[in-house]
Design an enzyme around this catalytic site. Structure first.
Site, mmCIF file in Angstrom:
data_model
loop_
_atom_site.group_PDB
_atom_site.id
_atom_site.type_symbol
_atom_site.label_atom_id
_atom_site.label_comp_id
_atom_site.label_asym_id
_atom_site.label_seq_id
_atom_site.Cartn_x
_atom_site.Cartn_y
_atom_site.Cartn_z
ATOM 1 N N ARG A 58 0.890 -1.496 0.229
ATOM 2 C CA ARG A 58 0.368 0.374 -0.093
ATOM 3 C C ARG A 58 1.205 1.302 0.070
ATOM 4 O O ARG A 58 0.504 2.187 -1.213
ATOM 5 C CB ARG A 58 -0.745 0.280 1.450
ATOM 6 C CG ARG A 58 -2.005 -0.918 1.033
ATOM 7 C CD ARG A 58 -2.137 -1.687 2.391
ATOM 8 N NE ARG A 58 -1.452 -2.371 2.747
ATOM 9 C CZ ARG A 58 -1.511 -3.347 2.660
ATOM 10 N NH1 ARG A 58 -2.274 -3.851 2.044
ATOM 11 N NH2 ARG A 58 -0.583 -4.285 2.508
ATOM 12 N N THR A 59 1.690 2.150 1.098
ATOM 13 C CA THR A 59 2.314 2.999 0.954
ATOM 14 C C THR A 59 3.275 3.352 0.269
ATOM 15 O O THR A 59 3.410 4.252 -0.525
ATOM 16 C CB THR A 59 3.449 2.849 2.403
ATOM 17 O OG1 THR A 59 2.149 2.291 3.380
ATOM 18 C CG2 THR A 59 3.647 4.249 2.964
ATOM 19 N N LYS A 86 26.638 -3.899 -2.104
ATOM 20 C CA LYS A 86 28.097 -4.243 -1.558
ATOM 21 C C LYS A 86 28.744 -3.794 0.029
ATOM 22 O O LYS A 86 29.854 -2.913 -0.197
ATOM 23 C CB LYS A 86 28.502 -3.772 -2.930
ATOM 24 C CG LYS A 86 28.085 -3.665 -4.566
ATOM 25 C CD LYS A 86 28.617 -3.204 -5.085
ATOM 26 C CE LYS A 86 28.221 -3.211 -6.998
ATOM 27 N NZ LYS A 86 28.043 -1.823 -7.486
ATOM 28 N N ARG A 108 11.140 4.157 3.764
ATOM 29 C CA ARG A 108 10.892 2.698 5.116
ATOM 30 C C ARG A 108 11.957 2.042 5.834
ATOM 31 O O ARG A 108 12.763 1.566 4.630
ATOM 32 C CB ARG A 108 9.195 2.128 4.528
ATOM 33 C CG ARG A 108 9.693 1.051 5.101
ATOM 34 C CD ARG A 108 8.101 0.378 4.657
ATOM 35 N NE ARG A 108 7.332 0.778 5.078
ATOM 36 C CZ ARG A 108 5.397 -0.031 4.966
ATOM 37 N NH1 ARG A 108 5.693 -0.958 4.568
ATOM 38 N NH2 ARG A 108 4.705 0.777 5.258
ATOM 39 N N HIS A 136 3.991 5.813 11.228
ATOM 40 C CA HIS A 136 4.474 5.214 10.705
ATOM 41 C C HIS A 136 3.297 6.875 10.299
ATOM 42 O O HIS A 136 1.881 6.298 9.856
ATOM 43 C CB HIS A 136 3.006 4.319 10.206
ATOM 44 C CG HIS A 136 2.819 4.132 9.226
ATOM 45 N ND1 HIS A 136 3.504 4.538 7.785
ATOM 46 C CD2 HIS A 136 2.693 2.756 7.886
ATOM 47 C CE1 HIS A 136 2.606 3.944 6.823
ATOM 48 N NE2 HIS A 136 2.617 2.428 7.096
HETATM 49 N N1 CP Z 1 -0.457 0.079 6.056
HETATM 50 C C1 CP Z 1 0.736 0.196 5.336
HETATM 51 O O1 CP Z 1 1.674 0.305 6.151
HETATM 52 O O2 CP Z 1 0.677 -1.014 4.004
HETATM 53 P P1 CP Z 1 1.907 -1.840 3.366
HETATM 54 O O3 CP Z 1 3.560 -2.511 4.537
HETATM 55 O O4 CP Z 1 1.716 -3.022 2.743
HETATM 56 O O5 CP Z 1 3.211 -0.995 2.813
#
Ligand code: CP
Length: 306
Positions: A58-59, A86, A108, A136
């Site tokens: 999603r993100t 590397k 992320r 998040h």
């Molecule tokens: N909600 C969420 O962070 O989903 P993903 O891990 O698929 O990005």
């Protein structure tokens, strides 16, 4: 008055005014995503780099779509096929990306604090797309947007967040956001999955799901993060599901028209019954739709600074 910060690292660091500004800026972008031609020139000439060191459906997709709908150039950087294999460090990688004039880096990473470290090291704006167990923030912003859209506001609502609080960056961001916006927040978790400081975050801590549900307007279920369980925090998945899974019977204990939310990915049959995930009260896919609008709003506000 615009958003006067370079980076979006956490909800804890945002003021109520800033959260409201992001939610308001996102509203017109929802309409853009409903058009046949889903594109506006707001970020034309800007470059957005998605730097995802952990899996995401999603993100990552949402940030890519959001940036493209704003007409930015988008690079999806894949660590597994980069010089990171590397031995190049995150900071060196990011400084090289910055040297190619990236305006926004979306990160992320499995380490809590990685986005903050990056934000201090580069001139580009950094958006935290999830750092370890920490925060998040864009998930919480899209959750706040969805609650406001469906319920007409956030202040005064009863919201219960259920599940694996120990490992959940979504729970931390949502708690900060919901408490700041005036919701009454309850959290429900096995005693082994509640970090000791949670009772200082302005929430009521429950261990019985059934006792926490009466009077609630919104239920946010959390994914049981089996990949982060280094040790057994509950006897079995079946036991967890029996005590903390959302079933159709449990939904009846909350207010009528309760919103059912989940950040995804779902463990169907573990923390949420399939018929509840797909029920009329579920807004799980609305959350995903709204995620694109909120990320458009956020990147638009950040780009005004660049
Ligand atoms: N909600 C969420 O962070 O989903 P993903 O891990 O698929 O990005």
């Amino acid at each position: 008055m615009g958003l006067k910060r370079k980076d979006i690292l956490s909800i804890a660091s945002l003021s109520v005014d800033e959260i409201n500004m992001i939610l308001e800026a996102s509203e017109p972008f929802k309409e853009v995503s409903g058009r046949e031609i889903k594109k506006v020139p707001a970020l034309r000439g800007k470059t957005v780099v998605n730097l995802f060191f952990e899996p995401s459906t999603r993100t990552r997709t949402s940030f890519e779509l959001a940036a493209k709908r704003l007409s930015a150039d988008v690079i999806n950087f894949s660590p597994s096929s980069s010089s990171i294999v590397k031995g190049e460090t995150l900071l060196d990688t990011a400084k090289n990306i910055e040297s190619m004039q990236a305006d926004i880096i979306v990160l992320r990473h499995s380490s809590s604090g990685a986005a903050e470290t990056l934000g201090r090291a580069v001139r580009s704006s950094v958006i935290n797309a999830g750092d370890g167990w920490h925060e998040h923030p864009t998930q919480a912003l899209l959750d706040l947007f969805t609650i406001k859209e469906k319920k007409g506001g956030i202040s005064g609502l009863g919201v219960v967040i259920v599940g694996d609080l120990a490992h959940s960056r979504v729970a931390r961001s949502n708690i900060h956001g919901l408490v700041k916006m005036g919701a009454r927040v309850r959290v429900v978790s096995p005693p082994t999955m509640v970090p000791p400081f949670f009772d200082q975050l302005g929430v009521e801590v429950y261990h019985s799901f059934d006792e926490a549900l009466p009077g609630m307007d919104v239920i946010i279920m959390l994914r049981l993060q089996l990949e982060r369980q280094g040790w057994a925090l509950f006897p079995s998945i079946r036991e967890y599901s029996r005590l903390y899974g959302l079933t159709a019977e449990r939904v009846q204990l909350a207010k009528p028209n309760v919103l059912i939310m989940h950040p995804g990915p779902l463990n169907r049959g573990v923390e949420i019954a399939p018929e509840v995930a797909d029920s009329h009260g579920s807004v799980i896919l609305d959350q995903v739709t709204n995620g694109v609008a909120v990320r458009m709003g956020l990147m638009y506000l950040l780009s005004e600074l660049n």
